[in-house]
Design a protein around this motif. Structure first.
Motif, PDB file in Angstrom:
ATOM      1  N   ARG A 120       0.767  -1.005  -0.073  1.00  0.00           N
ATOM      2  CA  ARG A 120      -0.096   0.073   0.132  1.00  0.00           C
ATOM      3  C   ARG A 120       0.887   1.179   0.017  1.00  0.00           C
ATOM      4  O   ARG A 120       1.869   1.295   0.711  1.00  0.00           O
ATOM      5  CB  ARG A 120      -1.040  -0.036   1.154  1.00  0.00           C
ATOM      6  CG  ARG A 120      -2.017  -1.007   1.349  1.00  0.00           C
ATOM      7  CD  ARG A 120      -3.182  -0.573   0.507  1.00  0.00           C
ATOM      8  NE  ARG A 120      -4.047   0.062   1.279  1.00  0.00           N
ATOM      9  CZ  ARG A 120      -4.987   0.768   0.755  1.00  0.00           C
ATOM     10  NH1 ARG A 120      -5.426   0.266  -0.499  1.00  0.00           N
ATOM     11  NH2 ARG A 120      -6.035   1.564   1.209  1.00  0.00           N
ATOM     12  N   ILE A 125       1.745   4.894   1.220  1.00  0.00           N
ATOM     13  CA  ILE A 125       1.443   5.725   2.418  1.00  0.00           C
ATOM     14  C   ILE A 125       1.602   7.354   1.961  1.00  0.00           C
ATOM     15  O   ILE A 125       2.528   7.605   1.502  1.00  0.00           O
ATOM     16  CB  ILE A 125       2.068   5.449   3.738  1.00  0.00           C
ATOM     17  CG1 ILE A 125       1.988   3.973   3.732  1.00  0.00           C
ATOM     18  CG2 ILE A 125       1.682   6.117   4.698  1.00  0.00           C
ATOM     19  CD1 ILE A 125       0.719   3.375   4.304  1.00  0.00           C
ATOM     20  N   TRP A 168      -2.368  10.337   8.206  1.00  0.00           N
ATOM     21  CA  TRP A 168      -1.526   9.256   7.379  1.00  0.00           C
ATOM     22  C   TRP A 168      -2.837   8.613   6.378  1.00  0.00           C
ATOM     23  O   TRP A 168      -3.742   8.183   6.895  1.00  0.00           O
ATOM     24  CB  TRP A 168      -1.000   8.244   8.362  1.00  0.00           C
ATOM     25  CG  TRP A 168      -0.022   8.815   9.294  1.00  0.00           C
ATOM     26  CD1 TRP A 168      -0.355   9.102  10.497  1.00  0.00           C
ATOM     27  CD2 TRP A 168       1.481   8.952   8.990  1.00  0.00           C
ATOM     28  NE1 TRP A 168       0.842   9.837  11.303  1.00  0.00           N
ATOM     29  CE2 TRP A 168       1.816   9.508  10.497  1.00  0.00           C
ATOM     30  CE3 TRP A 168       2.194   8.720   8.074  1.00  0.00           C
ATOM     31  CZ2 TRP A 168       3.237   9.958  10.456  1.00  0.00           C
ATOM     32  CZ3 TRP A 168       3.705   8.989   8.203  1.00  0.00           C
ATOM     33  CH2 TRP A 168       4.178   9.684   9.349  1.00  0.00           C
ATOM     34  N   ASP A 210      -3.291   5.669   3.850  1.00  0.00           N
ATOM     35  CA  ASP A 210      -2.768   4.615   2.988  1.00  0.00           C
ATOM     36  C   ASP A 210      -3.943   4.222   1.699  1.00  0.00           C
ATOM     37  O   ASP A 210      -5.110   4.521   1.871  1.00  0.00           O
ATOM     38  CB  ASP A 210      -2.716   3.306   3.641  1.00  0.00           C
ATOM     39  CG  ASP A 210      -4.012   3.014   4.327  1.00  0.00           C
ATOM     40  OD1 ASP A 210      -4.730   1.931   3.980  1.00  0.00           O
ATOM     41  OD2 ASP A 210      -4.352   3.620   5.527  1.00  0.00           O
ATOM     42  N   THR A 240       5.895   6.280   2.173  1.00  0.00           N
ATOM     43  CA  THR A 240       5.910   4.846   2.062  1.00  0.00           C
ATOM     44  C   THR A 240       7.072   4.010   2.321  1.00  0.00           C
ATOM     45  O   THR A 240       7.065   2.949   2.734  1.00  0.00           O
ATOM     46  CB  THR A 240       5.723   4.464   0.451  1.00  0.00           C
ATOM     47  OG1 THR A 240       4.478   4.941  -0.154  1.00  0.00           O
ATOM     48  CG2 THR A 240       5.207   2.892   0.284  1.00  0.00           C
ATOM     49  N   LEU A 255       1.947  -1.335   6.143  1.00  0.00           N
ATOM     50  CA  LEU A 255       0.885  -1.658   6.693  1.00  0.00           C
ATOM     51  C   LEU A 255       0.711  -3.379   6.847  1.00  0.00           C
ATOM     52  O   LEU A 255       1.023  -4.149   5.883  1.00  0.00           O
ATOM     53  CB  LEU A 255      -0.339  -1.204   5.784  1.00  0.00           C
ATOM     54  CG  LEU A 255      -1.786  -1.751   6.175  1.00  0.00           C
ATOM     55  CD1 LEU A 255      -2.034  -0.888   7.529  1.00  0.00           C
ATOM     56  CD2 LEU A 255      -2.825  -1.102   5.075  1.00  0.00           C
ATOM     57  N   LEU A 296      -0.161   0.230  11.235  1.00  0.00           N
ATOM     58  CA  LEU A 296       0.787   1.186  10.586  1.00  0.00           C
ATOM     59  C   LEU A 296       1.942   1.280  11.477  1.00  0.00           C
ATOM     60  O   LEU A 296       2.293   2.048  12.400  1.00  0.00           O
ATOM     61  CB  LEU A 296       0.070   2.641  10.359  1.00  0.00           C
ATOM     62  CG  LEU A 296      -1.274   2.709   9.469  1.00  0.00           C
ATOM     63  CD1 LEU A 296      -2.026   3.909   9.786  1.00  0.00           C
ATOM     64  CD2 LEU A 296      -1.008   2.642   8.191  1.00  0.00           C
TER      65      LEU A 296
END
Length: 355
Positions: free
Chosen positions: A44, A46, A100, A102, A138, A143, A184
């Motif tokens: 994912r 971020i 944050w 995602d 990222t 995650l 996270l």
């Protein structure tokens, strides 16, 4: 992250870079349904949004009401185009003075000149004089997702608290709908956290299992269960990710209009596929009723109890008894997946006015 026993996904699978399964995809799903499983979702993207005006600025950029989003809470949100069509979907966690977000890797949005930009470039371009500093995080945050009825006990076993409210945030933990928690964690501690969770009893599960349970729960995935025409109402993102009452965001007029006076042209349904077929349909295949194309299929997956299932966007006029075919495979609509109609508030007001 490469882990022992991890089987990589096929080349056409959207979840490159993480495990597809660990040798027993159905056993992994059963663990998530009955006890607890952990999934690496470090693919994912971020995006971090710090700055004293982060909430007021984001409130104008995204479809959700976040101007007063408290610390240690989260939500889901969208970026829409000017016609109200979905371009990006993200999940938020507001903690430590930063939002944050995602989202899908490679998420894009239409810029002011009509060009396609990365989601981050779009946000940066819309910053103007606002006191915010969106950045790609990222490389900082990764995650993990913990699923199952024993997830809370597993979190406690590794020294983490369990948020009580959906989208509540406590440290690295964000509670999601159902028995699901997102972690996270610092990316350089990803392997450490994976080891902690598996040693505490969480079974490793790949993206196959995660996607199967997501489909069962009727949760859409951007770019798989959506196409370039999808509006939020068609895939159940109202009100979870799109607020119908707040104004001042791109695409808001469509969201409000469809909610108040209309019905979305399509709806997302769960399809049961013929398990005796030699092969399964692929994402994007047309859904046919006789000779007529009535929709398109999104995620197709093998579920540990339901067998082959899929999410599909289907014309609203198609009834639950309609015999369908997808990619040459017979399909039937799960009647429990048909969303309840919300009253056309504007139409009802007109009826009362003329009644």
């Amino acid at each position: 992250m490469t882990l022992p026993g991890a089987v990589p996904p096929p080349e056409d699978n959207p979840d490159q870079g993480i495990a597809w399964h660990y040798g027993d995809p159905f056993g992994e799903q059963r663990a998530a349904a009955r006890t607890v499983a952990v999934v690496d979702r470090s693919n994912r993207e971020i995006i971090a949004v710090p700055g004293e005006e982060r909430l007021s600025w984001l409130h104008l950029m995204i479809s959700q009401h976040v101007s007063d989003l408290p610390e240690n809470t989260g939500t889901e949100a969208l970026v829409l185009d000017s016609q109200g069509r979905v371009e990006a979907h993200m999940v938020l966690a507001h903690r430590d003075g930063t939002v944050w977000m995602d989202t899908e890797a490679g998420a894009k949005a239409t810029g002011a000149r009509g060009d396609q930009q990365t989601l981050l470039d779009y946000l940066v371009a819309m910053k103007f004089w606002s006191k915010v500093e969106p950045r790609d995080a990222t490389a900082e945050i990764a995650l993990l997702s913990l699923l199952g009825p024993d997830a809370s006990q597993t979190l406690e076993a590794v020294g983490l608290n369990t948020p009580t409210d959906t989208y509540g945030v406590d440290g690295v933990v964000r509670r999601m709908p159902g028995n699901t928690f997102d972690l996270l964690v610092p990316r350089d501690e990803l392997t450490t956290w994976w080891s902690k969770l598996t040693e505490a009893g969480a079974r490793p599960m790949g993206s196959w299992g995660y996607e199967a349970l997501r489909v069962e729960a009727l949760r859409p995935r951007l770019g798989v269960d959506t196409d370039e025409r999808t509006i939020p109402h068609e895939v159940n993102w109202v009100p979870s990710a799109a607020h119908v009452a707040k104004g001042c965001y791109r695409g808001q007029e469509t969201v409000s209009k469809v909610h108040n006076i209309g019905r979305p042209p399509r709806r997302m349904l769960l399809l049961h596929l013929d398990g005796s077929a030699d092969s399964l349909p692929e994402t994007g295949d047309p859904v046919n009723a006789g000779e007529r194309t009535v929709g398109r299929v999104g995620t197709v997956v093998q579920h540990h109890e339901l067998g082959p299932i899929a999410l599909a966007l289907v014309k609203r006029s198609i009834g639950p008894e309609t015999e369908l075919a997808v990619g040459g495979v017979a399909a039937s609509i799960d009647p429990d997946s048909i969303p309840a109609d919300t009253p056309g508030l504007g139409r009802e007001a007109v009826k009362r006015l003329h009644g």
